[in-house]
Structure formats: structure tokens, C-alpha cells
Design an enzyme around this catalytic site. Sequence first.
Site, PDB file in Angstrom:
ATOM      1  N   GLY A  99     -36.786  67.595  27.227  1.00  0.00           N
ATOM      2  CA  GLY A  99     -37.731  67.780  26.131  1.00  0.00           C
ATOM      3  C   GLY A  99     -37.306  68.852  25.139  1.00  0.00           C
ATOM      4  N   TYR A 100     -38.122  69.031  24.095  1.00  0.00           N
ATOM      5  CA  TYR A 100     -37.822  70.012  23.042  1.00  0.00           C
ATOM      6  C   TYR A 100     -36.358  69.886  22.609  1.00  0.00           C
ATOM      7  CZ  TYR A 100     -42.277  71.985  24.574  1.00  0.00           C
ATOM      8  OH  TYR A 100     -43.580  72.157  24.919  1.00  0.00           O
ATOM      9  N   TYR A 146     -35.441  86.808  22.226  1.00  0.00           N
ATOM     10  CA  TYR A 146     -35.373  86.739  23.681  1.00  0.00           C
ATOM     11  C   TYR A 146     -34.016  86.233  24.163  1.00  0.00           C
ATOM     12  CZ  TYR A 146     -35.546  84.917  28.331  1.00  0.00           C
ATOM     13  OH  TYR A 146     -35.212  84.647  29.627  1.00  0.00           O
ATOM     14  N   ASP A 160     -39.864  88.197  27.430  1.00  0.00           N
ATOM     15  CA  ASP A 160     -40.561  86.929  27.610  1.00  0.00           C
ATOM     16  C   ASP A 160     -41.948  87.205  28.190  1.00  0.00           C
ATOM     17  OD1 ASP A 160     -40.062  87.623  30.256  1.00  0.00           O
ATOM     18  OD2 ASP A 160     -39.273  85.664  30.823  1.00  0.00           O
ATOM     19  N   CYS A 219     -45.673  94.799  45.663  1.00  0.00           N
ATOM     20  CA  CYS A 219     -44.939  95.231  44.478  1.00  0.00           C
ATOM     21  C   CYS A 219     -44.231  96.571  44.704  1.00  0.00           C
ATOM     22  CB  CYS A 219     -45.878  95.348  43.285  1.00  0.00           C
ATOM     23  SG  CYS A 219     -45.015  95.833  41.758  1.00  0.00           S
ATOM     24  N   GLN A 255     -39.056  77.278  27.166  1.00  0.00           N
ATOM     25  CA  GLN A 255     -40.132  76.285  27.257  1.00  0.00           C
ATOM     26  C   GLN A 255     -39.964  75.297  28.419  1.00  0.00           C
ATOM     27  OE1 GLN A 255     -39.394  75.243  23.068  1.00  0.00           O
ATOM     28  NE2 GLN A 255     -41.541  75.665  22.687  1.00  0.00           N
ATOM     29  N   THR A 256     -39.158  75.667  29.425  1.00  0.00           N
ATOM     30  CA  THR A 256     -38.983  74.812  30.597  1.00  0.00           C
ATOM     31  C   THR A 256     -39.053  75.667  31.851  1.00  0.00           C
ATOM     32  OG1 THR A 256     -37.569  73.286  29.359  1.00  0.00           O
ATOM     33  CG2 THR A 256     -37.474  73.142  31.748  1.00  0.00           C
ATOM     34  N   GLU A 261     -29.962  79.869  29.277  1.00  0.00           N
ATOM     35  CA  GLU A 261     -31.061  80.518  28.561  1.00  0.00           C
ATOM     36  C   GLU A 261     -31.696  79.579  27.536  1.00  0.00           C
ATOM     37  OE1 GLU A 261     -32.588  83.171  29.295  1.00  0.00           O
ATOM     38  OE2 GLU A 261     -31.189  83.856  30.834  1.00  0.00           O
TER      39      GLU A 261
END
Length: 344
Positions: free
Chosen positions: A76-77, A115, A133, A197, A37-38, A32
Site C-alpha cells: 500500500g501507499y 523521521y 515517530d 520499564c 505507515q506500515t 525505513e
Amino acid sequence: MLSTLLLAWYDTNGRTLPFRGTGDPYRIWVSEIMLQQTRTETVGAYYERFLRAFPNVFALAEAGEGEVLKCWEGLGYYSRARNLHKTAQIIASQYQGKFPADLSALRALPGAGDYTAAAVASIAFDLPAPAMDGNLTRVLSRFHGVREDVGQPSVKRRLRELAEQDMPPVRCGDFNQALMDLGATVCVPGTPECPRCPLRRLCDAYSRGDAEDLPVKAAAKPPREIRMAVALITHGDRIWMTQRQESLLRGLWVYQLTEGSLTDGEKARRAMGLETELISTLGTARHVFTHRVWQMTAYHLQAASGACREGRFVTLDEMNALPIPTAMRAAKEWAEGLLREAKA
């Protein structure tokens, strides 16, 4: 009922992902944090590599920060990796290696937030906590016909309340993951695939024909463009690098970075005891952060001496062993070329 339809769909159509199918809170926590952000498809290989290096919370807690950042390299991050490391130390020392089955306690861990805490609480402990999210926000705003700006605090609260009402008494983690999968594969941004759906007959936006217009979002501010000079300073078969102290990319190793032009960095080079000569312009590269974009021009400079008051000159092997941010990917490739050429 939304949850009944959704879970039946999920049992047949849920995505198969490397980090699914485990009840281990540590592994769920790692995945998680990585998923913040990935993109999901990017995380799998990094997740497996990270768990080989740090198979349990004690292994991660005992590792050095440099080891953790190096293993994280490319994702990253990097504040996520530092927070993951801090969390492991807290869990090992304060909770005897066991993650707390409590939403508030999970939320208090470094780098968690609403989250991540909700995702771990629901998936690992089956607690009824909606993991809000972008996917859940989109699906629920369409399903319930929420036509106000989802960035507004009052609208966020309303969506969370609706999610709590929709949550089944059991399989809470599966419910969150089912909403995520539906949002990622069917109820996608822009034009959703409504005929596929399982919720369409109960969906407010489908019945009113405006699913493409939801969720309502205020226009985001574009990231700020920043011109950066990247100086690759060599002396023989070594190149100068320094460990960043600034909050952005803190703890990672970079070449000389100057906001502005190469000339703007001359004073800093002299202060570090580096007398340099410009050899060539290597090229340009671009890296996008959340709120800024680095427009980089890289230069090759040659130092008169290997002595310096800050940073250090490293060999090719030493450079490759250091944790280097993705923002420096192009610069690192040029650096590798320069060092191989110097050794030839």
C-alpha cells in the site's frame, strides 16, 4: 541517565527484526521507507522479497517503475515505492551509489522527511538525530512530563530538543531503536506496562501517576466515507483494466472505478468505446486510506466487443503480472473467478 538505562535494556530486550543488524544505508533506507505507515511485523517478508529483486541501489535505479510497483504490491501507499525508485536513481547518478552521511542531504531525498532522514542518519552513520515517530513522542512526553498537545508545532519542537539532549554521544542509532522498541513493547498506547520499564524511576508521568493520559493529542478527524462502484468488464476470457493517472494509486492497474453508482460510470464507459451489459452484482468490499474510506460495490459487466479507446482487456496471467493495489484485493479475487469460469 536515560540513555545509559535505555541502552542497557535494549542490549537484552531489543526486538530481533529482519532489517536490524545491518549498517548498509541502502538496506536501512528501504526498511525505513517500508515502515512508514506500515506495521513492523508486516514489513519483514516484503523487505526480504524486495531485496532479492533489487539487492543494491544500482539494481533498483535501473529497474522500471512497473517492476518496482509490482514488487511493492500488497504494502500500500505506493507513492513510497515511487519515491524509493526516484531516490535510487538520484543516489546512483549523483552520489555514485553511496548515500550521503548528512542529515540535510538525506532529508532532501524523495519521500524522506524528518523521521526517515533521522532514522537513516543515526542507524547508518551514527549521527545524533532523533527519529521522532509516534513511539518516541509517546515515550518522551511521558518521561519528561510534557502535558501539552503533541500535535502543536511548539510542543513538537520541545520534544525534539529534549530528544537531542537525551541522545548519547555514540550508539545514536541504537538509542533511536531502543526508544522505538520501548514504545512498541512497554510504553505502549493506553495503559503502559510501567513495572517492566527500565526508566520508571526517572519518569515524570510514572511518578505523577498519569502515564495513561499522555501524550495529549487533539481528536483526529474521521476519514471521509466514499461510495465507489467497481465494474469488472469482461469480454470472453479477458477483463478490462486501466492504469491509474490520479495521484491516489497512480501508476497501478485497476478495474473501472466510479465515485457513486454503477450508472454514474456509464458515460465514461461509452466514452471509452465500451458497450456493456450488467450481468450480476458480485458483492461489497471496504478499503481504508489515510483520509478516506472506499465503500465499494463490485459488478460484473459484459462487453459487446474487445475494442476500447482507453485501457485494455487482459488475460488472467496478464492481470496477475500487473501491479494491482491492495484496495482492489477483493475485486481481483472476483475477477480471477470470472476469468477461470470463462476459460472452463
